[in-house]
Each structure stands twice: as structure tokens, then as C-alpha cells.
Design a protein around this motif. Structure first.
Motif, PDB file in Angstrom:
ATOM      1  N   ASP A 165      81.740  91.840  46.641  1.00 12.19           N
ATOM      2  CA  ASP A 165      80.490  92.561  46.914  1.00 12.19           C
ATOM      3  C   ASP A 165      79.934  93.239  45.671  1.00 12.19           C
ATOM      4  OD1 ASP A 165      81.687  93.610  50.170  1.00 12.19           O
ATOM      5  OD2 ASP A 165      80.501  91.862  49.580  1.00 12.19           O
ATOM      6  N   SER A 166      80.635  93.137  44.570  1.00 14.23           N
ATOM      7  CA  SER A 166      80.199  93.847  43.372  1.00 14.23           C
ATOM      8  C   SER A 166      79.020  93.130  42.721  1.00 14.23           C
ATOM      9  CB  SER A 166      81.353  93.972  42.373  1.00 14.23           C
ATOM     10  OG  SER A 166      81.852  92.686  42.041  1.00 14.23           O
ATOM     11  N   LYS A 167      78.343  93.832  41.817  1.00 14.60           N
ATOM     12  CA  LYS A 167      77.221  93.253  41.105  1.00 14.60           C
ATOM     13  C   LYS A 167      77.696  92.100  40.214  1.00 14.60           C
ATOM     14  CE  LYS A 167      74.495  97.510  41.032  1.00 14.60           C
ATOM     15  NZ  LYS A 167      73.853  98.548  40.174  1.00 14.60           N
ATOM     16  N   ALA A 168      76.729  91.315  39.748  1.00 14.86           N
ATOM     17  CA  ALA A 168      77.040  90.064  39.054  1.00 14.86           C
ATOM     18  C   ALA A 168      78.056  90.232  37.930  1.00 14.86           C
ATOM     19  CB  ALA A 168      75.755  89.450  38.512  1.00 14.86           C
ATOM     20  N   LEU A 169      77.906  91.266  37.122  1.00 13.41           N
ATOM     21  CA  LEU A 169      78.768  91.413  35.947  1.00 13.41           C
ATOM     22  C   LEU A 169      79.708  92.608  36.096  1.00 13.41           C
ATOM     23  CD1 LEU A 169      76.139  90.486  33.231  1.00 13.41           C
ATOM     24  CD2 LEU A 169      78.015  89.083  34.080  1.00 13.41           C
ATOM     25  N   GLU A 170      80.106  92.901  37.335  1.00 12.72           N
ATOM     26  CA  GLU A 170      81.066  93.975  37.600  1.00 12.72           C
ATOM     27  C   GLU A 170      82.185  93.472  38.496  1.00 12.72           C
ATOM     28  OE1 GLU A 170      78.896  97.188  39.338  1.00 12.72           O
ATOM     29  OE2 GLU A 170      77.744  97.617  37.523  1.00 12.72           O
ATOM     30  N   GLY A 171      83.292  94.187  38.512  1.00  6.76           N
ATOM     31  CA  GLY A 171      84.360  93.920  39.465  1.00  6.76           C
ATOM     32  C   GLY A 171      85.280  92.771  39.127  1.00  6.76           C
ATOM     33  N   TYR A 172      85.370  92.389  37.875  1.00  5.84           N
ATOM     34  CA  TYR A 172      86.218  91.266  37.490  1.00  5.84           C
ATOM     35  C   TYR A 172      87.685  91.671  37.456  1.00  5.84           C
ATOM     36  CZ  TYR A 172      82.131  88.494  36.813  1.00  5.84           C
ATOM     37  OH  TYR A 172      80.981  87.792  37.050  1.00  5.84           O
ATOM     38  N   VAL A 173      88.533  90.732  37.855  1.00  8.99           N
ATOM     39  CA  VAL A 173      89.950  91.032  38.062  1.00  8.99           C
ATOM     40  C   VAL A 173      90.823  90.457  36.964  1.00  8.99           C
ATOM     41  CG1 VAL A 173      91.872  90.739  39.650  1.00  8.99           C
ATOM     42  CG2 VAL A 173      89.562  91.111  40.554  1.00  8.99           C
ATOM     43  N   TYR A 174      90.598  89.190  36.645  1.00  8.38           N
ATOM     44  CA  TYR A 174      91.434  88.522  35.644  1.00  8.38           C
ATOM     45  C   TYR A 174      90.624  88.309  34.368  1.00  8.38           C
ATOM     46  CZ  TYR A 174      94.252  87.565  39.765  1.00  8.38           C
ATOM     47  OH  TYR A 174      94.996  87.696  40.910  1.00  8.38           O
ATOM     48  N   TRP A 175      91.281  88.493  33.224  1.00  6.84           N
ATOM     49  CA  TRP A 175      90.595  88.435  31.934  1.00  6.84           C
ATOM     50  C   TRP A 175      91.360  87.541  30.967  1.00  6.84           C
ATOM     51  CZ3 TRP A 175      86.025  91.097  31.036  1.00  6.84           C
ATOM     52  CH2 TRP A 175      85.630  91.985  32.047  1.00  6.84           C
ATOM     53  N   GLY A 176      90.589  86.841  30.127  1.00  5.19           N
ATOM     54  CA  GLY A 176      91.201  86.084  29.050  1.00  5.19           C
ATOM     55  C   GLY A 176      91.374  86.960  27.825  1.00  5.19           C
ATOM     56  N   GLN A 177      91.812  86.333  26.736  1.00  2.00           N
ATOM     57  CA  GLN A 177      92.074  87.066  25.495  1.00  2.00           C
ATOM     58  C   GLN A 177      90.868  87.100  24.570  1.00  2.00           C
ATOM     59  OE1 GLN A 177      94.994  88.809  24.727  1.00  2.00           O
ATOM     60  NE2 GLN A 177      95.259  88.430  26.916  1.00  2.00           N
ATOM     61  N   GLY A 178      89.961  86.158  24.737  1.00  2.00           N
ATOM     62  CA  GLY A 178      88.749  86.161  23.940  1.00  2.00           C
ATOM     63  C   GLY A 178      88.763  85.178  22.785  1.00  2.00           C
ATOM     64  N   THR A 179      87.553  84.852  22.322  1.00  2.00           N
ATOM     65  CA  THR A 179      87.369  84.000  21.150  1.00  2.00           C
ATOM     66  C   THR A 179      86.271  84.626  20.290  1.00  2.00           C
ATOM     67  OG1 THR A 179      86.938  81.720  20.407  1.00  2.00           O
ATOM     68  CG2 THR A 179      85.690  82.475  22.325  1.00  2.00           C
ATOM     69  N   GLN A 180      86.483  84.617  18.981  1.00  5.21           N
ATOM     70  CA  GLN A 180      85.595  85.333  18.072  1.00  5.21           C
ATOM     71  C   GLN A 180      84.367  84.480  17.733  1.00  5.21           C
ATOM     72  OE1 GLN A 180      86.035  88.587  16.445  1.00  5.21           O
ATOM     73  NE2 GLN A 180      83.874  88.145  16.069  1.00  5.21           N
TER      74      GLN A 180
END
Length: 124
Positions: free
Chosen positions: A104-119
Motif C-alpha cells: 500500500d506504500s507509495k511508488a518509491l517507498e516501503g522497499y524491503v530487499y536491497w541490492g549493493q549498488g553499481t556506480q
């Protein structure tokens, strides 16, 4: 085990393009929303875009609308972020994240799992 692995970052000149990948494992894209976020040096994390794994609906932050395109490959369980007309202010670590598609969260909120990222670095 849920895992998100980003790839495709690099150094590009202003006006150039990059395509980032977010490979998901341990869950099926169909049941999740995948978001892209970025964090510039010395700044907070900023939501960029997201896509529904089930129906492909998309959302873009105003800063990237018209330049970035998010897509998914259900067979590969991978989400892509095509970035065109890159600007120096697009520089940062790009991170993908997931949340259940029934959130029910807004489009860019409420995320549960995250990656490490790429620069991503945009510089001449």
C-alpha cells in the motif's frame, strides 16, 4: 534467499547512455515491484523509478522522466534501467530494491530487499 544484484554502471560523458541491470533471485518478479534508487556523494538516497513485476506499470521521478526507461524481462527475472541523455547530476550509486506487489506504500517507498549498488559517474 532473496538477492538483488546490480550491474552495468561505469563512467560516461554527459549526453551519453548506460543500461543498468538488476538480477533477482530467490523470488519471482511477478509478485514484486522493483525500484531503482540512487545516492550521490554526500547526499541522501533518491528514488528514481519503479516497475510492477506483474503488469509492467511504471513510475518515474520528475528528475529522470523522459530520459530513463525501466523495463523487465520476466524470463530472465531481471529489471533494466536504460539511462539516456545523462547529466553530471545523475552521478551516484544506483541501487535496486523490491517490495511485494500488493504493498500500500507509495511508488518509491516501503522497499524491503536491497541490492549493493553499481556506480555511475557522468563526467567529461
Amino acid at each position: 534467499q532473496v538477492q538483488l544484484v546490480e550491474s552495468g554502471g561505469g563512467l560516461v560523458q554527459p549526453g551519453g547512455s548506460l543500461r543498468l541491470s538488476c538480477a533477482a533471485s530467490g523470488f519471482t518478479l511477478d509478485d514484486y515491484i522493483i525500484g531503482w534508487f540512487r545516492q550521490a556523494p554526500g547526499k541522501g538516497r533518491e528514488g528514481v523509478s519503479c516497475i510492477s513485476g506483474s503488469n509492467g506499470s511504471t513510475f518515474y521521478a520528475d528528475a529522470v522522466k523522459g530520459r530513463f526507461t525501466v523495463s523487465r524481462d520476466r524470463a530472465e527475472n531481471t529489471v533494466y534501467l536504460q539511462m539516456n541523455a545523462l547529466k553530471p547530476e545523475d552521478t551516484g550509486v544506483y541501487i535496486c530494491a523490491s517490495k511485494p506487489d500488493n504493498s500500500d506504500s507509495k511508488a518509491l517507498e516501503g522497499y524491503v530487499y536491497w541490492g549493493q549498488g553499481t556506480q555511475v559517474a557522468v563526467s567529461s
